[in-house]
Design a protein around this motif. Structure first.
Motif, PDB file in Angstrom:
ATOM      1  N   ILE A 116      37.282 -10.120 -18.780  1.00 34.82           N
ATOM      2  CA  ILE A 116      38.562  -9.555 -19.227  1.00 34.82           C
ATOM      3  C   ILE A 116      38.713  -9.700 -20.733  1.00 34.82           C
ATOM      4  O   ILE A 116      39.199  -8.791 -21.420  1.00 34.82           O
ATOM      5  CB  ILE A 116      39.724 -10.221 -18.474  1.00 34.82           C
ATOM      6  CG1 ILE A 116      39.680  -9.827 -16.996  1.00 34.82           C
ATOM      7  CG2 ILE A 116      41.075  -9.840 -19.079  1.00 34.82           C
ATOM      8  CD1 ILE A 116      40.622 -10.608 -16.105  1.00 34.82           C
ATOM      9  N   SER A 117      38.281 -10.834 -21.287  1.00 30.87           N
ATOM     10  CA  SER A 117      38.336 -11.040 -22.729  1.00 30.87           C
ATOM     11  C   SER A 117      37.474 -10.011 -23.455  1.00 30.87           C
ATOM     12  O   SER A 117      37.903  -9.418 -24.460  1.00 30.87           O
ATOM     13  CB  SER A 117      37.870 -12.461 -23.070  1.00 30.87           C
ATOM     14  OG  SER A 117      37.858 -12.673 -24.457  1.00 30.87           O
ATOM     15  N   ALA A 118      36.258  -9.782 -22.962  1.00 31.69           N
ATOM     16  CA  ALA A 118      35.369  -8.796 -23.579  1.00 31.69           C
ATOM     17  C   ALA A 118      35.947  -7.387 -23.472  1.00 31.69           C
ATOM     18  O   ALA A 118      35.849  -6.587 -24.408  1.00 31.69           O
ATOM     19  CB  ALA A 118      33.992  -8.848 -22.911  1.00 31.69           C
ATOM     20  N   PHE A 119      36.573  -7.086 -22.338  1.00 34.67           N
ATOM     21  CA  PHE A 119      37.180  -5.769 -22.125  1.00 34.67           C
ATOM     22  C   PHE A 119      38.348  -5.546 -23.094  1.00 34.67           C
ATOM     23  O   PHE A 119      38.461  -4.489 -23.724  1.00 34.67           O
ATOM     24  CB  PHE A 119      37.656  -5.664 -20.674  1.00 34.67           C
ATOM     25  CG  PHE A 119      38.339  -4.374 -20.328  1.00 34.67           C
ATOM     26  CD1 PHE A 119      37.618  -3.190 -20.229  1.00 34.67           C
ATOM     27  CD2 PHE A 119      39.698  -4.334 -20.083  1.00 34.67           C
ATOM     28  CE1 PHE A 119      38.245  -2.000 -19.911  1.00 34.67           C
ATOM     29  CE2 PHE A 119      40.340  -3.157 -19.757  1.00 34.67           C
ATOM     30  CZ  PHE A 119      39.604  -1.975 -19.671  1.00 34.67           C
ATOM     31  N   LYS A 120      39.205  -6.559 -23.239  1.00 39.90           N
ATOM     32  CA  LYS A 120      40.355  -6.434 -24.135  1.00 39.90           C
ATOM     33  C   LYS A 120      39.929  -6.328 -25.594  1.00 39.90           C
ATOM     34  O   LYS A 120      40.621  -5.703 -26.408  1.00 39.90           O
ATOM     35  CB  LYS A 120      41.298  -7.633 -23.940  1.00 39.90           C
ATOM     36  CG  LYS A 120      42.069  -7.595 -22.634  1.00 39.90           C
ATOM     37  CD  LYS A 120      43.008  -8.784 -22.531  1.00 39.90           C
ATOM     38  CE  LYS A 120      43.870  -8.709 -21.281  1.00 39.90           C
ATOM     39  NZ  LYS A 120      44.787  -9.880 -21.160  1.00 39.90           N
ATOM     40  N   ASN A 121      38.788  -6.941 -25.940  1.00 42.23           N
ATOM     41  CA  ASN A 121      38.287  -6.905 -27.314  1.00 42.23           C
ATOM     42  C   ASN A 121      37.383  -5.693 -27.569  1.00 42.23           C
ATOM     43  O   ASN A 121      36.727  -5.620 -28.620  1.00 42.23           O
ATOM     44  CB  ASN A 121      37.516  -8.190 -27.628  1.00 42.23           C
ATOM     45  CG  ASN A 121      38.416  -9.415 -27.655  1.00 42.23           C
ATOM     46  OD1 ASN A 121      39.606  -9.319 -27.960  1.00 42.23           O
ATOM     47  ND2 ASN A 121      37.856 -10.573 -27.323  1.00 42.23           N
ATOM     48  N   ASN A 122      37.329  -4.780 -26.589  1.00 41.75           N
ATOM     49  CA  ASN A 122      36.533  -3.547 -26.699  1.00 41.75           C
ATOM     50  C   ASN A 122      35.039  -3.816 -26.879  1.00 41.75           C
ATOM     51  O   ASN A 122      34.320  -3.000 -27.472  1.00 41.75           O
ATOM     52  CB  ASN A 122      37.046  -2.678 -27.861  1.00 41.75           C
ATOM     53  CG  ASN A 122      38.466  -2.198 -27.643  1.00 41.75           C
ATOM     54  OD1 ASN A 122      38.809  -1.733 -26.546  1.00 41.75           O
ATOM     55  ND2 ASN A 122      39.297  -2.304 -28.667  1.00 41.75           N
ATOM     56  N   GLU A 123      34.573  -4.948 -26.357  1.00 39.97           N
ATOM     57  CA  GLU A 123      33.145  -5.234 -26.387  1.00 39.97           C
ATOM     58  C   GLU A 123      32.413  -4.460 -25.299  1.00 39.97           C
ATOM     59  O   GLU A 123      31.215  -4.188 -25.404  1.00 39.97           O
ATOM     60  CB  GLU A 123      32.912  -6.740 -26.217  1.00 39.97           C
ATOM     61  CG  GLU A 123      33.493  -7.576 -27.359  1.00 39.97           C
ATOM     62  CD  GLU A 123      33.465  -9.060 -27.063  1.00 39.97           C
ATOM     63  OE1 GLU A 123      32.693  -9.479 -26.172  1.00 39.97           O
ATOM     64  OE2 GLU A 123      34.216  -9.817 -27.714  1.00 39.97           O
ATOM     65  N   VAL A 124      33.118  -4.142 -24.223  1.00 34.62           N
ATOM     66  CA  VAL A 124      32.601  -3.291 -23.148  1.00 34.62           C
ATOM     67  C   VAL A 124      33.684  -2.279 -22.797  1.00 34.62           C
ATOM     68  O   VAL A 124      34.866  -2.483 -23.088  1.00 34.62           O
ATOM     69  CB  VAL A 124      32.214  -4.107 -21.894  1.00 34.62           C
ATOM     70  CG1 VAL A 124      31.031  -5.033 -22.178  1.00 34.62           C
ATOM     71  CG2 VAL A 124      33.406  -4.920 -21.371  1.00 34.62           C
TER      72      VAL A 124
END
Length: 325
Positions: free
Chosen positions: A150-158
């Protein structure tokens, strides 16, 4: 007989947090290290007949006060873990662990690793493309993986999150399940939904799911797909067959990260069926970019009784001759 003592100053609020309700936390420290602990006007004094035990007890108190000073409410799990680490003379553990905030739940509660094993697991996820988190129930394997996704998703990493698990009944036959296909598979995926709701919030989850940015599906749905720029979590991997595990791992595309979680002691596969998780642990252990993190009963962060249950079963399995009951 000689007596040894150590003293330490702290604020009233931190000492209240340290001692716990009805002094239950400080009693644990006293009983485990065979020392006496008293608070006199903001000064904690630890005394006993064994200097090493007094030093270890004071070390545990310092660790817990550090955690309290960082704004945390102490829990029984924190105290038990600090005591266990105190016997191993591990200093500075909570400062190292507590500094790593992955994200916040929808209620604003920080999601952090709570043990050294969990910290190593989170660090491995950051450094590697594929991570296997293997360990008993209650060690936070799935929850921490979900928080990282979820952190990666919110940071637009994925660009999307894909969550999957094999649809296998846990030791019982459920028979016919009514409803459409989604209704039939939802019971198997409920633990993943629960973590998503807690960290992301139901409304945000449903909006992203409708857009196709978050997908929760049985493992069988992964066949034939190539998953690019996604955070992919395979939960309950001990219930995959070797063919399913190979199928899943070969779906990975560019820009993706994969976390595989499982408990090798809780397989629900038919008798004599080999676990894909067991085979993968042997076949892939020396491949660069793939990490294996083995969590133990020390890393259990549920009710303290769960840790005792896990250890009791581990001891029983070790004593059992030739795998018989």
């Amino acid at each position: 007989m000689a007596s040894y003592s150590r003293e330490l100053s702290a604020s009233v609020e931190d000492l209240k947090n340290l001692f716990g309700e009805h002094d239950q936390y400080i009693r644990k420290i006293e009983n485990d290290f065979r020392v006496d602990v008293v608070d006199r006007n903001g000064v904690v004094k630890v005394s006993g007949t064994s200097e090493p035990q007094v030093v270890r007890a004071m070390g545990v108190i310092r660790e817990l006060l550090t955690l309290s000073e960082r704004g945390n409410d102490l829990e029984e799990q924190n105290v038990n873990y600090a005591i266990e680490m105190g016997h191993e003379d591990t200093a500075g553990i909570f400062e190292k662990i507590d500094a790593d905030c992955i994200c916040h739940t929808v209620q604003g509660k920080p999601v952090k690793p709570k043990t050294l094993g969990q910290k190593e697991y989170v660090d491995a996820i950051r450094k590697n493309m594929i991570v296997f988190g293997i360990g008993p129930a209650g060690t936070g394997k799935t929850y921490l993986a979900m928080a990282m996704a979820i952190s990666a998703f919110k940071n637009n990493e994925v660009s999307r999150i894909i969550l999957t698990r094999p649809a296998i009944e846990a030791g019982e036959k459920l028979g016919f399940l009514p409803g459409d296909l989604q209704s039939k598979v939802d019971p198997y995926l409920r633990p993943l939904y629960d973590a998503l709701y807690q960290i992301m919030g139901a409304d945000s989850f449903l909006r992203n799911m409708e857009k196709g940015l978050i997908e929760v599906a049985p493992l069988a749905y992964m066949r034939g797909r190539t998953l690019d720029n996604a955070y992919i979590i395979l939960d309950e991997a001990q219930n995959t067959t070797p063919a399913q595990m190979k199928m899943f791992l070969t779906r990975i595309g560019f820009g993706s990260k994969v976390i595989v979680t499982g408990d090798a002691t809780q397989k629900d596969l038919p008798q004599d069926t080999r676990s894909g998780l067991d085979i993968a642990s042997r076949v892939l252990k020396n491949i660069e970019g793939i990490a294996f993190c083995n969590l133990t009963s020390k890393d259990v962060v549920r009710h303290p009784l769960v840790q005792k249950i896990v250890r009791a079963y581990d001891e029983y399995e070790r004593r059992k001759p030739n795998g018989r009951n």
